[in-house]
Design a protein around this motif. Structure first.
Motif, PDB file in Angstrom:
ATOM      1  N   ASN A 133      63.121  30.667 113.225  1.00 39.97           N
ATOM      2  CA  ASN A 133      61.860  29.927 113.279  1.00 39.97           C
ATOM      3  C   ASN A 133      60.955  30.358 112.124  1.00 39.97           C
ATOM      4  O   ASN A 133      61.256  31.317 111.408  1.00 39.97           O
ATOM      5  CB  ASN A 133      61.162  30.121 114.633  1.00 39.97           C
ATOM      6  N   SER A 134      59.852  29.654 111.963  1.00 41.79           N
ATOM      7  CA  SER A 134      58.984  29.888 110.807  1.00 41.79           C
ATOM      8  C   SER A 134      58.221  31.205 110.899  1.00 41.79           C
ATOM      9  O   SER A 134      57.885  31.795 109.866  1.00 41.79           O
ATOM     10  CB  SER A 134      57.999  28.728 110.640  1.00 41.79           C
ATOM     11  N   ALA A 175      55.748  19.162 101.697  1.00 41.05           N
ATOM     12  CA  ALA A 175      55.624  19.067 103.154  1.00 41.05           C
ATOM     13  C   ALA A 175      55.238  17.652 103.574  1.00 41.05           C
ATOM     14  O   ALA A 175      54.346  17.044 102.976  1.00 41.05           O
ATOM     15  CB  ALA A 175      54.586  20.059 103.660  1.00 41.05           C
ATOM     16  N   LEU A 234      59.847  28.306 103.873  1.00 35.72           N
ATOM     17  CA  LEU A 234      58.885  28.350 104.971  1.00 35.72           C
ATOM     18  C   LEU A 234      58.544  26.951 105.466  1.00 35.72           C
ATOM     19  O   LEU A 234      58.542  26.701 106.678  1.00 35.72           O
ATOM     20  CB  LEU A 234      57.617  29.076 104.516  1.00 35.72           C
ATOM     21  N   VAL A 235      58.269  26.038 104.545  1.00 36.66           N
ATOM     22  CA  VAL A 235      57.920  24.669 104.946  1.00 36.66           C
ATOM     23  C   VAL A 235      59.089  24.002 105.660  1.00 36.66           C
ATOM     24  O   VAL A 235      58.904  23.315 106.670  1.00 36.66           O
ATOM     25  CB  VAL A 235      57.470  23.840 103.730  1.00 36.66           C
ATOM     26  N   GLN A 248      59.141  25.303 109.104  1.00 38.03           N
ATOM     27  CA  GLN A 248      58.013  24.758 109.864  1.00 38.03           C
ATOM     28  C   GLN A 248      58.314  23.344 110.339  1.00 38.03           C
ATOM     29  O   GLN A 248      58.007  22.978 111.478  1.00 38.03           O
ATOM     30  CB  GLN A 248      56.741  24.786 109.013  1.00 38.03           C
ATOM     31  N   ASP A 305      60.761  23.606 113.127  1.00 38.02           N
ATOM     32  CA  ASP A 305      60.069  24.008 114.355  1.00 38.02           C
ATOM     33  C   ASP A 305      59.447  22.792 115.048  1.00 38.02           C
ATOM     34  O   ASP A 305      59.504  22.662 116.281  1.00 38.02           O
ATOM     35  CB  ASP A 305      58.963  25.017 114.038  1.00 38.02           C
ATOM     36  N   ARG A 306      58.844  21.916 114.260  1.00 38.96           N
ATOM     37  CA  ARG A 306      58.223  20.705 114.819  1.00 38.96           C
ATOM     38  C   ARG A 306      59.288  19.803 115.434  1.00 38.96           C
ATOM     39  O   ARG A 306      59.081  19.219 116.511  1.00 38.96           O
ATOM     40  CB  ARG A 306      57.447  19.964 113.728  1.00 38.96           C
TER      41      ARG A 306
END
Length: 326
Positions: free
Chosen positions: A99-100, A194, A306-307, A310, A313-314
């Motif tokens: 995960n992020s 992003a 990281l993006v 993220q 994760d969404r």
């Protein structure tokens, strides 16, 4: 020479080592496995002098400068941080973590200890993808990105027989998104950053992971469609559509061919000379960064890793995919 250790004695490690021996400056010196028998067998096969069954001992060893981590996704963050804290450079298989939050922590540890951390996302360092980047302006304003990575898993046959192998275990942070979907998302974020909106759906398996899924990602003036599956095959190329033409990429996970088809009917081949095995280029980039004293790749950057996580994760939140690391 950059002295490497490897953590994880599986088929992906074998593919990397077969490519890495061609990289100038790469030297394999150490192997980790949970059992001495497997560590010795793997080390003998690849002529590595040092063998470890204790990860802390390996991280503290003076016999290696860097490590390649190819263990289950749930272990990436903790193992990478152990080596980073011991001053070792880390090339970690995709996805970088589960995960992020873990990715953010890994980046912090790498910066604190002044060592290199890089996600082993092979597709974005390949010459063909770099050609796509440099030719993107030719198709005008980009309006749509459509990427697919659907590959029927041989392990799914076992799954249907009632045997759940690692590829379909949520406790290892696995599933179709983590294994294949990331290959569609990382290049998208590399090219366009992003997204503003993310809408996801998936077919969940009884084991708790996603067997397949689709994602719509919206940008200002651009929309992206990503599909991925471990329970069916697809043979369509990835396409980036612009107002003056489209770029077609044969395989988004490991591109070998690319071309521009312009609105007037002309076709431009933008494939690059890609003579080495696909995993050669990520090792080459990693070794070059170490030799130059750099602490972050400008291709597989911290921000992109990281993006991407993220966004994943969404997606996981929307489809109900939960890992123990969460």
């Amino acid at each position: 020479m950059v002295r490497f250790g490897v953590v994880g004695t599986n088929w992906i490690t074998e593919r990397l080592l077969e490519a890495a021996v061609q990289v100038e400056g790469f030297e394999l010196t150490a192997i980790f496995s949970r059992t001495a028998e497997k560590a010795n067998a793997f080390a003998d096969q690849y002529q590595a002098e040092h063998r470890f069954t204790n990860l802390e001992e390996m991280a503290a060893s003076e016999h290696l400068d860097a490590v390649y981590i190819a263990t289950p996704n749930t272990l990436h963050a903790a193992q990478a941080e152990l080596f980073l804290r011991n001053g070792k450079h880390v090339l970690c298989e995709k996805p970088l973590a589960a995960n992020s939050a873990e990715v953010g922590r890994m980046i912090e540890v790498a910066r604190k200890h002044d060592v290199l951390l890089m996600e082993a996302m092979k597709s974005t360092v390949l010459p063909v993808f770099r050609m796509v980047q440099s030719h993107l302006h030719k198709i005008g304003p980009v309006r749509k990105y459509v990427a697919s990575y659907c590959q029927y898993s041989s392990r799914y046959d076992k799954y249907k027989e009632g045997v759940v192998l690692n590829a379909f275990k949520p406790e290892l942070a696995n599933g179709a998104l983590m294994d294949l979907g990331v290959y569609c998302l990382y290049p998208l974020i590399t090219l366009f950053g992003a997204p503003q909106q993310v809408q996801a759906q998936a077919m969940m398996l009884d084991s708790g992971v996603d067997g397949q899924g689709s994602v719509l990602l919206n940008y200002e003036g651009l929309e992206a469609v990503v599909t991925y599956s471990k329970i069916s095959n697809s043979y369509v190329p990835t396409e980036i559509m612009g107002e003056r033409g489209s770029i077609l990429i044969d395989k988004i996970g490991s591109p070998e061919q690319a071309e521009i088809r312009y609105n007037d009917g002309t076709v431009e081949n933008i494939a690059a000379d890609q003579t080495h095995p696909v995993m050669y280029y990520e090792v080459e980039e990693f070794v070059k960064l170490i030799e130059e004293g750099r602490r972050e790749s400008d291709i597989n950057t911290y921000e992109r890793s990281l993006v991407t996580m993220q966004v994943m994760d969404r997606i996981r939140k929307q489809i109900g995919l939960v890992f123990p690391n969460d």
